[in-house]
Design a protein around this motif. Structure first.
Motif, short mmCIF file in Angstrom:
data_model
loop_
_atom_site.label_atom_id
_atom_site.label_comp_id
_atom_site.label_asym_id
_atom_site.label_seq_id
_atom_site.Cartn_x
_atom_site.Cartn_y
_atom_site.Cartn_z
N ARG A 46 -15.10 -12.89 5.72
CA ARG A 46 -15.11 -13.20 4.29
C ARG A 46 -14.42 -14.53 4.07
O ARG A 46 -13.33 -14.76 4.61
CB ARG A 46 -14.37 -12.13 3.49
N PHE A 47 -15.05 -15.37 3.28
CA PHE A 47 -14.39 -16.63 2.91
C PHE A 47 -13.71 -16.45 1.56
O PHE A 47 -14.36 -16.07 0.58
CB PHE A 47 -15.41 -17.78 2.82
N ILE A 48 -12.42 -16.72 1.49
CA ILE A 48 -11.64 -16.48 0.27
C ILE A 48 -11.71 -17.69 -0.65
O ILE A 48 -11.36 -18.81 -0.27
CB ILE A 48 -10.16 -16.20 0.61
N TRP A 49 -12.17 -17.47 -1.88
CA TRP A 49 -12.23 -18.53 -2.90
C TRP A 49 -11.00 -18.50 -3.80
O TRP A 49 -10.57 -19.53 -4.29
CB TRP A 49 -13.49 -18.35 -3.75
N TYR A 50 -10.47 -17.33 -4.02
CA TYR A 50 -9.28 -17.21 -4.86
C TYR A 50 -8.55 -15.94 -4.48
O TYR A 50 -9.17 -14.93 -4.12
CB TYR A 50 -9.67 -17.14 -6.35
N ALA A 51 -7.22 -16.00 -4.54
CA ALA A 51 -6.45 -14.81 -4.22
C ALA A 51 -5.11 -14.85 -4.95
O ALA A 51 -4.49 -15.90 -5.06
CB ALA A 51 -6.20 -14.73 -2.71
N ASP A 52 -4.70 -13.72 -5.47
CA ASP A 52 -3.36 -13.57 -6.03
C ASP A 52 -2.91 -12.13 -5.82
O ASP A 52 -3.58 -11.36 -5.12
CB ASP A 52 -3.29 -14.00 -7.50
N SER A 53 -1.79 -11.76 -6.41
CA SER A 53 -1.25 -10.43 -6.16
C SER A 53 -2.07 -9.31 -6.80
O SER A 53 -1.85 -8.13 -6.52
CB SER A 53 0.19 -10.35 -6.68
N ALA A 54 -3.03 -9.68 -7.65
CA ALA A 54 -3.84 -8.66 -8.32
C ALA A 54 -5.27 -8.58 -7.78
O ALA A 54 -5.82 -7.49 -7.61
CB ALA A 54 -3.89 -8.94 -9.83
N ASN A 55 -5.89 -9.74 -7.51
CA ASN A 55 -7.31 -9.76 -7.15
C ASN A 55 -7.60 -10.80 -6.09
O ASN A 55 -6.83 -11.75 -5.88
CB ASN A 55 -8.18 -10.07 -8.38
N ALA A 56 -8.76 -10.65 -5.46
CA ALA A 56 -9.29 -11.66 -4.54
C ALA A 56 -10.76 -11.87 -4.86
O ALA A 56 -11.46 -10.93 -5.25
CB ALA A 56 -9.12 -11.20 -3.10
N VAL A 57 -11.22 -13.10 -4.73
CA VAL A 57 -12.63 -13.42 -4.88
C VAL A 57 -13.08 -14.05 -3.57
O VAL A 57 -12.43 -14.97 -3.07
CB VAL A 57 -12.88 -14.39 -6.06
N TYR A 58 -14.16 -13.55 -3.02
CA TYR A 58 -14.62 -14.05 -1.73
C TYR A 58 -16.14 -14.09 -1.69
O TYR A 58 -16.83 -13.49 -2.54
CB TYR A 58 -14.09 -13.17 -0.59
N SER A 59 -16.68 -14.83 -0.72
CA SER A 59 -18.13 -14.85 -0.51
C SER A 59 -18.43 -14.33 0.89
O SER A 59 -17.64 -14.48 1.82
CB SER A 59 -18.69 -16.26 -0.69
N GLN A 60 -19.62 -13.72 0.98
CA GLN A 60 -20.05 -13.13 2.25
C GLN A 60 -21.55 -12.92 2.19
O GLN A 60 -22.07 -12.37 1.21
CB GLN A 60 -19.34 -11.80 2.48
N GLY A 61 -22.25 -13.42 3.19
CA GLY A 61 -23.69 -13.19 3.27
C GLY A 61 -24.46 -13.73 2.08
O GLY A 61 -25.44 -13.13 1.64
N GLY A 62 -24.03 -14.86 1.53
CA GLY A 62 -24.75 -15.45 0.41
C GLY A 62 -24.44 -14.86 -0.95
O GLY A 62 -25.09 -15.20 -1.93
N LYS A 63 -23.43 -14.00 -1.04
CA LYS A 63 -23.06 -13.39 -2.32
C LYS A 63 -21.56 -13.50 -2.54
O LYS A 63 -20.78 -13.67 -1.59
CB LYS A 63 -23.50 -11.93 -2.36
N PHE A 64 -21.16 -13.41 -3.81
CA PHE A 64 -19.76 -13.53 -4.19
C PHE A 64 -19.26 -12.19 -4.74
O PHE A 64 -19.97 -11.50 -5.47
CB PHE A 64 -19.57 -14.61 -5.26
N TYR A 65 -18.01 -11.86 -4.40
CA TYR A 65 -17.44 -10.58 -4.80
C TYR A 65 -16.02 -10.77 -5.34
O TYR A 65 -15.30 -11.69 -4.93
CB TYR A 65 -17.38 -9.62 -3.62
N LYS A 66 -15.64 -9.85 -6.22
CA LYS A 66 -14.26 -9.74 -6.68
C LYS A 66 -13.75 -8.36 -6.26
O LYS A 66 -14.48 -7.37 -6.33
CB LYS A 66 -14.20 -9.88 -8.20
#
Length: 289
Positions: A46-66
Motif C-alpha cells: 500500500r502506498f500511503i498518501w496521508y496518515a495521522d492518529s485517526a485515519n490513513a489514506v492509501y492507494s493499491q491496485g489503481g484504487k484509493f482507500y481510507k
C-alpha cells in the motif's frame, strides 16, 4: 466508522486538501509510518498518501482507500510477510516535496486514471521522472519570483507576458494552483499540469516558461546590462525591430500582444533598468542550463 478500508470515489478532491504531513504509529516493531511510504499489509503493498492518529489514506491496485488508523495498523501487523513488511517501511520513500508533485498530478487528473497509470509503483514513477520534475519546479519558482518582483515596477510586462503565459500553461487548472511561492506550492503547480495533460504534453507547456525568460532577457540585454546612456535611447527603426521580435515570439506561442503593449513594456524597462536586471538574474540560473 468501520475499521475496514473504504473506497474513495474522488480522491483528487480530498487528498490535495489533506496535504502530505502527519504520521501513524503502527507498533513498536513497525514504528511510525508517514505519507510517501510503501508498506506491506495483509492484502499486499500500500502506498500511503496521508496518515495521522485517526485515519490513513492509501492507494493499491489503481484504487484509493481510507481506513481508520486502528484498522490500518492491524492489517500491517498481521501481514503474512512480516519481515518483508518491516523492510518495506524503509523502501520507496517519497520526499514531502515529491508528494506535492503527486498531489498536484492527482488534482489535475481523475484519481482513477492517475492510479491506473502508475499503479502502486509510485516511488519508481518519481525516480524515473525526478530530473524533469525538479527542473520544471525550479523554473516555475524562478518565474513566480520574478513575476512577483516586477508587479510594481513593470505592470504591463507582469500582465501581458508573465500572467498571459502562466494562464496558457495552466488553462483550466489555474484555480487549483496556489499563488504562494513555497517549495510545496510550486511543486503542486507543476504536478497539476502533468496530471492534466500528461508528461509529454506538459513538456511543451513548460517550454512557455522559457519564453518568458527569453523576452525578459531580450529587454534586459537591450536596456539593463549597459551603463551607456545611449542604451536607453531607441530610434524608430530599433524600436520597431525590438517590438516585432517580441510580438513574433509571443504570438507564436498563442499570446496576443499589441504594439501599444510593447511600447508600455519598453517604457517600463527604460524606467526601471535595475529592477528588470534583478528579475532577469532571478530567472537566469534556472533557464540558462
Amino acid at each position: 466508522m468501520s475499521d475496514f478500508p473504504i473506497l474513495l470515489q474522488k480522491p483528487e478532491t480530498l487528498l490535495p486538501k489533506l496535504g502530505a504531513s502527519g504520521s501513524l504509529y503502527v507498533s513498536a516493531f513497525f514504528g511510525t509510518v508517514t505519507a510517501g511510504q510503501t508498506v506491506l499489509a495483509s492484502d499486499g503493498p500500500r502506498f500511503i498518501w496521508y496518515a495521522d492518529s485517526a485515519n490513513a489514506v492509501y492507494s493499491q491496485g489503481g484504487k484509493f482507500y481510507k481506513q481508520t488508523a486502528k484498522g490500518f495498523a492491524a492489517e500491517v501487523q498481521t501481514s503474512p510477510f512480516v519481515e518483508a513488511g518491516r523492510r518495506s517501511l524503509f523502501m520507496a520513500r517519497v520526499a514531502e516535496v515529491e508528494m506535492k508533485w503527486l498531489l498536484g498530478i492527482l488534482a489535475g487528473s481523475s484519481g482513477t486514471g492517475f492510479a491506473l497509470v502508475i499503479g502502486s509503483e509510485i516511488a519508481e514513477f518519481i525516480v524515473t521522472n525526478r530530473n524533469d520534475f525538479t527542473k520544471w519546479t525550479a523554473q516555475y519558482r524562478a518565474v513566480l519570483e520574478a513575476r512577483d518582483y516586477l508587479k510594481r515596477f513593470a505592470p504591463t510586462l507582469y500582465e501581458k507576458v508573465f500572467n498571459s503565459i502562466l494562464h496558457r500553461v495552466f488553462r483550466d487548472w489555474w484555480s487549483n494552483v496556489p499563488d504562494a511561492i513555497t517549495s510545496e506550492a510550486v511543486a503542486f503547480g507543476v504536478g497539476v499540469v502533468i496530471g492534466g495533460v500528461g508528461k509529454k504534453v506538459a513538456a511543451g507547456r513548460f517550454s512557455l516558461w522559457a519564453l518568458i525568460f527569453l523576452v525578459v532577457e531580450q529587454l534586459c540585454v537591450r536596456f539593463a546590462l549597459s551603463v551607456s546612456p545611449e542604451a536607453f535611447k531607441l530610434t524608430e527603426a530599433e524600436y520597431r525591430r525590438t517590438a516585432a521580435q517580441i510580438i513574433e515570439k509571443l504570438k507564436g506561442a498563442g499570446v496576443n500582444i499589441s504594439d501599444q503593449d510593447i511600447k508600455k513594456i519598453v517604457d517600463e524597462v527604460r524606467g526601471h533598468p535595475n529592477e528588470i536586471r534583478k528579475a532577469y538574474d532571478l530567472m537566469k540560473a534556472s533557464f540558462s542550463k
